[in-house]
Design a protein around this motif. Sequence first.
Motif, PDB file in Angstrom:
ATOM      1  N   SER A 154       0.814  -1.219   0.000  1.00 41.21           N
ATOM      2  CA  SER A 154       0.000   0.000   0.000  1.00 41.21           C
ATOM      3  C   SER A 154       0.846   1.266   0.000  1.00 41.21           C
ATOM      4  CB  SER A 154      -0.925   0.010   1.227  1.00 41.21           C
ATOM      5  OG  SER A 154      -0.171  -0.036   2.423  1.00 41.21           O
ATOM      6  N   ASP A 155       2.122   1.142   0.388  1.00 44.34           N
ATOM      7  CA  ASP A 155       3.030   2.293   0.382  1.00 44.34           C
ATOM      8  C   ASP A 155       4.318   1.879  -0.328  1.00 44.34           C
ATOM      9  OD1 ASP A 155       4.737   4.419   0.848  1.00 44.34           O
ATOM     10  OD2 ASP A 155       4.089   4.700   2.930  1.00 44.34           O
ATOM     11  N   PRO A 156       4.558   2.378  -1.546  1.00 41.65           N
ATOM     12  CA  PRO A 156       5.761   1.991  -2.289  1.00 41.65           C
ATOM     13  C   PRO A 156       7.057   2.258  -1.540  1.00 41.65           C
ATOM     14  CG  PRO A 156       4.210   3.165  -3.697  1.00 41.65           C
ATOM     15  CD  PRO A 156       3.695   3.293  -2.302  1.00 41.65           C
ATOM     16  N   ALA A 157       7.054   3.248  -0.651  1.00 40.03           N
ATOM     17  CA  ALA A 157       8.263   3.576   0.097  1.00 40.03           C
ATOM     18  C   ALA A 157       8.654   2.472   1.071  1.00 40.03           C
ATOM     19  CB  ALA A 157       8.065   4.891   0.855  1.00 40.03           C
ATOM     20  N   ASP A 164      -0.776   4.927  12.606  1.00 38.48           N
ATOM     21  CA  ASP A 164      -2.100   4.948  11.986  1.00 38.48           C
ATOM     22  C   ASP A 164      -2.036   4.980  10.464  1.00 38.48           C
ATOM     23  OD1 ASP A 164      -3.515   4.941  14.430  1.00 38.48           O
ATOM     24  OD2 ASP A 164      -3.133   7.067  14.684  1.00 38.48           O
ATOM     25  N   VAL A 165      -0.861   5.258   9.916  1.00 38.65           N
ATOM     26  CA  VAL A 165      -0.697   5.256   8.463  1.00 38.65           C
ATOM     27  C   VAL A 165      -0.445   3.844   7.949  1.00 38.65           C
ATOM     28  CG1 VAL A 165       0.611   6.214   6.525  1.00 38.65           C
ATOM     29  CG2 VAL A 165       0.199   7.611   8.571  1.00 38.65           C
ATOM     30  N   HIS A 166       0.350   3.080   8.698  1.00 40.01           N
ATOM     31  CA  HIS A 166       0.702   1.708   8.321  1.00 40.01           C
ATOM     32  C   HIS A 166       0.208   0.780   9.428  1.00 40.01           C
ATOM     33  CE1 HIS A 166       3.785   4.427   6.499  1.00 40.01           C
ATOM     34  NE2 HIS A 166       3.401   3.767   5.410  1.00 40.01           N
ATOM     35  N   ALA A 167      -0.894   0.108   9.191  1.00 42.37           N
ATOM     36  CA  ALA A 167      -1.599  -0.639  10.227  1.00 42.37           C
ATOM     37  C   ALA A 167      -0.792  -1.790  10.816  1.00 42.37           C
ATOM     38  CB  ALA A 167      -2.921  -1.172   9.671  1.00 42.37           C
ATOM     39  N   TRP A 168       0.192  -2.297  10.088  1.00 45.81           N
ATOM     40  CA  TRP A 168       0.956  -3.449  10.569  1.00 45.81           C
ATOM     41  C   TRP A 168       2.047  -3.054  11.566  1.00 45.81           C
ATOM     42  CZ3 TRP A 168       1.272  -1.579   5.518  1.00 45.81           C
ATOM     43  CH2 TRP A 168       2.464  -0.935   5.182  1.00 45.81           C
ATOM     44  N   MET A 169       2.359  -1.789  11.688  1.00 42.42           N
ATOM     45  CA  MET A 169       3.454  -1.355  12.551  1.00 42.42           C
ATOM     46  C   MET A 169       3.033  -1.369  14.021  1.00 42.42           C
ATOM     47  SD  MET A 169       5.200   1.768  10.373  1.00 42.42           S
ATOM     48  CE  MET A 169       6.278   2.187  11.751  1.00 42.42           C
ATOM     49  N   SER A 170       3.838  -2.026  14.849  1.00 40.94           N
ATOM     50  CA  SER A 170       3.539  -2.074  16.279  1.00 40.94           C
ATOM     51  C   SER A 170       4.828  -2.198  17.070  1.00 40.94           C
ATOM     52  CB  SER A 170       2.616  -3.248  16.605  1.00 40.94           C
ATOM     53  OG  SER A 170       3.271  -4.483  16.376  1.00 40.94           O
TER      54      SER A 170
END
Length: 259
Positions: A70-73, A186-192
């Motif tokens: 979802s985010d090419p970066a 909140d931008v990348h849901a998998w980050m925790s």
Amino acid sequence: MAHIQRALACVVVIAGLAACGGDPSKSAEPSAPAAAPDAKKVDAGTAATLKGKVVFEGTAPQNPIIKMSSDPACGNAEVRAESYLVDNGALQNVFVHIKDGLGNKYIFDTPTEPVKLDQKHCRYVPHVVGVRVTQPLEVSNSDETLHNVHGMPETNREFNQGQPIVGMKNTVAFTAPEVMIPFKCDVHAWMSAYVGVVSHPYFAVTDKAGTFELRTVPPGTYTIEAWHEKLGRQTQSVTLGEKDSKDVTFTFKATAATQ
């Protein structure tokens, strides 16, 4: 161009959220118990050492695949979540600390050097970390994309800080012990990530071998707690004498595992 516009829109939203939450660099009013009038520093000459290992018994659940497309970066490499890191039965990323027994009998200097939490390759690094009450926690963005640092404590103050620029850093401090505080983006849901806040220096995060070590512990009887994000908490009572050295083992079982 669309990616830049989306990032700028998110910055506006996140900035509004942060503004509503007050000063995000400071936590709420609760604080660690004050030291007793006769409190003293730990005598290193009589202090003890507690070593240990955390093991996993059974077959660990498979960590889910994270899709970052979802985010090419963030890249398109196939990566997995870090919930269950088990190597030959050794369990990594367990937060171990003295939960009870120290009381307010001792004085501990609080480090001024910040603990560092990075956002790199669209993941929090490290995944589990500890920090002292009022010690700075520096969170940085090493990615060329928008991140936001969303800490969700229950005792301390919640905060949400946007970081739209690579190299950007924010510093927060917590005024009360809390084990653990979950972080997300909140931008990348998998980050925790998970941050343990304690009022003393006796904490550690297990390494790849599942081991930990607590040094310069004053003689006494303590409750030692081991926390894992999916497997929950375990405690053991340990008595340490002068210049003592003891080993403890925590065993988490597959029956307690949840996805």
